[in-house]
Design a protein around this motif. Sequence first.
Motif, mmCIF file in Angstrom:
data_model
loop_
_atom_site.group_PDB
_atom_site.id
_atom_site.type_symbol
_atom_site.label_atom_id
_atom_site.label_comp_id
_atom_site.label_asym_id
_atom_site.label_seq_id
_atom_site.Cartn_x
_atom_site.Cartn_y
_atom_site.Cartn_z
ATOM 1 N N LEU A 23 78.959 14.651 -50.856
ATOM 2 C CA LEU A 23 78.175 15.295 -49.554
ATOM 3 C C LEU A 23 77.469 14.353 -48.884
ATOM 4 N N LYS A 24 77.608 14.348 -47.589
ATOM 5 C CA LYS A 24 77.244 13.191 -46.629
ATOM 6 C C LYS A 24 76.169 13.927 -45.654
ATOM 7 N N ASN A 25 74.869 13.642 -45.797
ATOM 8 C CA ASN A 25 73.884 14.219 -44.642
ATOM 9 C C ASN A 25 74.443 15.449 -44.193
ATOM 10 N N VAL A 26 74.117 16.437 -44.940
ATOM 11 C CA VAL A 26 74.422 17.916 -45.016
ATOM 12 C C VAL A 26 73.455 18.521 -44.643
ATOM 13 N N SER A 27 73.306 19.445 -43.360
ATOM 14 C CA SER A 27 72.223 20.197 -43.070
ATOM 15 C C SER A 27 72.865 21.638 -42.520
ATOM 16 N N PHE A 28 72.202 22.500 -43.114
ATOM 17 C CA PHE A 28 72.584 23.921 -42.611
ATOM 18 C C PHE A 28 71.750 25.056 -43.185
ATOM 19 N N THR A 29 71.698 26.039 -42.341
ATOM 20 C CA THR A 29 70.814 27.354 -42.857
ATOM 21 C C THR A 29 71.643 28.383 -43.462
ATOM 22 N N ILE A 30 71.126 29.166 -44.411
ATOM 23 C CA ILE A 30 71.881 30.296 -44.482
ATOM 24 C C ILE A 30 70.915 31.686 -44.731
ATOM 25 N N SER A 31 70.983 32.625 -43.891
ATOM 26 C CA SER A 31 69.843 33.606 -43.825
ATOM 27 C C SER A 31 69.977 34.533 -44.990
ATOM 28 N N ALA A 32 68.851 35.424 -45.213
ATOM 29 C CA ALA A 32 68.971 36.200 -46.274
ATOM 30 C C ALA A 32 69.686 37.506 -46.216
ATOM 31 N N ASP A 33 70.199 37.717 -44.835
ATOM 32 C CA ASP A 33 71.083 38.914 -44.638
ATOM 33 C C ASP A 33 72.347 38.898 -44.300
ATOM 34 N N GLU A 34 72.908 37.884 -44.550
ATOM 35 C CA GLU A 34 74.466 37.299 -44.155
ATOM 36 C C GLU A 34 75.246 37.029 -45.174
ATOM 37 N N TRP A 35 76.631 37.287 -44.841
ATOM 38 C CA TRP A 35 77.646 36.695 -45.830
ATOM 39 C C TRP A 35 78.202 35.434 -45.134
ATOM 40 N N VAL A 36 78.138 34.542 -45.922
ATOM 41 C CA VAL A 36 78.646 33.195 -45.448
ATOM 42 C C VAL A 36 80.048 32.834 -46.472
ATOM 43 N N ALA A 37 81.048 32.380 -45.857
ATOM 44 C CA ALA A 37 82.048 32.061 -46.673
ATOM 45 C C ALA A 37 82.293 30.469 -46.387
ATOM 46 N N ILE A 38 82.294 29.735 -47.558
ATOM 47 C CA ILE A 38 82.342 28.289 -47.423
ATOM 48 C C ILE A 38 83.757 27.796 -47.871
ATOM 49 N N ILE A 39 84.553 27.196 -47.102
ATOM 50 C CA ILE A 39 85.707 26.799 -47.239
ATOM 51 C C ILE A 39 86.170 25.307 -47.068
ATOM 52 N N GLY A 40 87.030 24.894 -47.603
ATOM 53 C CA GLY A 40 87.576 23.264 -47.238
ATOM 54 C C GLY A 40 88.396 22.979 -48.271
ATOM 55 N N HIS A 41 89.158 21.889 -48.244
ATOM 56 C CA HIS A 41 90.203 21.311 -48.980
ATOM 57 C C HIS A 41 89.348 20.905 -50.469
ATOM 58 N N ASN A 42 90.303 20.648 -51.301
ATOM 59 C CA ASN A 42 89.816 20.502 -52.603
ATOM 60 C C ASN A 42 89.051 18.977 -52.556
ATOM 61 N N GLY A 43 87.914 18.994 -53.204
ATOM 62 C CA GLY A 43 87.187 17.558 -53.033
ATOM 63 C C GLY A 43 86.147 17.786 -51.650
ATOM 64 N N SER A 44 86.288 18.663 -50.993
ATOM 65 C CA SER A 44 85.638 18.797 -49.612
ATOM 66 C C SER A 44 83.754 18.920 -49.900
ATOM 67 N N GLY A 45 83.720 19.348 -51.084
ATOM 68 C CA GLY A 45 82.265 19.358 -51.538
ATOM 69 C C GLY A 45 81.662 20.704 -51.644
ATOM 70 N N LYS A 46 82.504 21.763 -51.457
ATOM 71 C CA LYS A 46 82.163 23.295 -51.258
ATOM 72 C C LYS A 46 81.463 23.534 -52.782
ATOM 73 N N SER A 47 82.068 23.312 -53.823
ATOM 74 C CA SER A 47 81.535 23.699 -55.078
ATOM 75 C C SER A 47 80.252 23.051 -55.325
ATOM 76 N N THR A 48 80.254 21.703 -54.972
ATOM 77 C CA THR A 48 78.919 20.973 -55.116
ATOM 78 C C THR A 48 77.768 21.488 -54.545
ATOM 79 N N ILE A 49 78.025 22.096 -53.307
ATOM 80 C CA ILE A 49 77.008 22.780 -52.664
ATOM 81 C C ILE A 49 76.427 23.915 -53.242
ATOM 82 N N ALA A 50 77.387 24.954 -53.822
ATOM 83 C CA ALA A 50 77.012 26.036 -54.603
ATOM 84 C C ALA A 50 76.000 25.576 -55.814
#
Length: 279
Positions: A23-50
């Motif tokens: 992950l490189k300098n990643v910034s974002f906000t997820i509110s407590a009342d939403e459903w956010v889907a995170i997608i990306g190619h293998n190795g893009s960093g999505k499971s690391t975020i979790a």
Amino acid sequence: MENSKIEFRNVSFRYQEDMPWVLKNVSFTISADEWVAIIGHNGSGKSTIAKLMNGLLFPQEGEIYVNGQKVSRETIWDVREKVGMVFQNPDNQFVGTTVRDDVAFGMENHGMPRELMLERIETSLAAVGMQGYEEQEPHRLSGGQKQRVAIASVLAVSPKYIILDEATAMLDPKGRKEILKTVLEVQEQRNLCLVTITHDLLEVTQADRVMVMNEGEVWLEASPREVFSKQEQLQEIGLDTPFITKLADELKAAGISLTREPLNHQELLEELWTLRSTM
């Protein structure tokens, strides 16, 4: 609550010092009342975020906050009360010899009183349609049943945020649909935030917001409709689009103009019906 959100502030992460940044300098906000889907190619960093959200990993740079509390080794148990995680393979989450033991495990770690534990075992299993399975051995259950128990184990701790890290990937289409239906029902009943890391495009179309990861960076944050309207750019970064999106593109190429990007069969039929009625 003003601070009811998960926030990444300039987060960078790599698994070892001599390895590239995941992950490189990643910034974002997820509110407590939403459903956010995170997608990306293998190795893009999505499971690391979790794993960073849940305190399974910690960033080398930047900060992560859950409801205003910084995620650190000192706060992980507080954080895990708020952020529950369901993994791709439920067998990796099972620790008890029975379904009851397994659902109780997380609550025991949090030192909950026995009366509350018994009540939550019952309500959590009921929420995922697994009441009556308390004495079953987890390894004897079907794939879908195992995933339901894994979700019940997370629900029992009563988190505000639930992360599904490829949680339906090992199931057949029917099983995926059933688990997603279960999760959405629970989300609505308990007013939870849902974060799904997934390759299932049908799942992505139903989310409130999509975050597209590419090469360890946030490539795009937008609604599913806006994301899938960028079919060519998505393909360039190694991502597919739903069949309906491809079909809509073919119709446009054939000179049939649609007023909006359809996300499912129903929306495409409505577009074509409206078009026909104006001809």
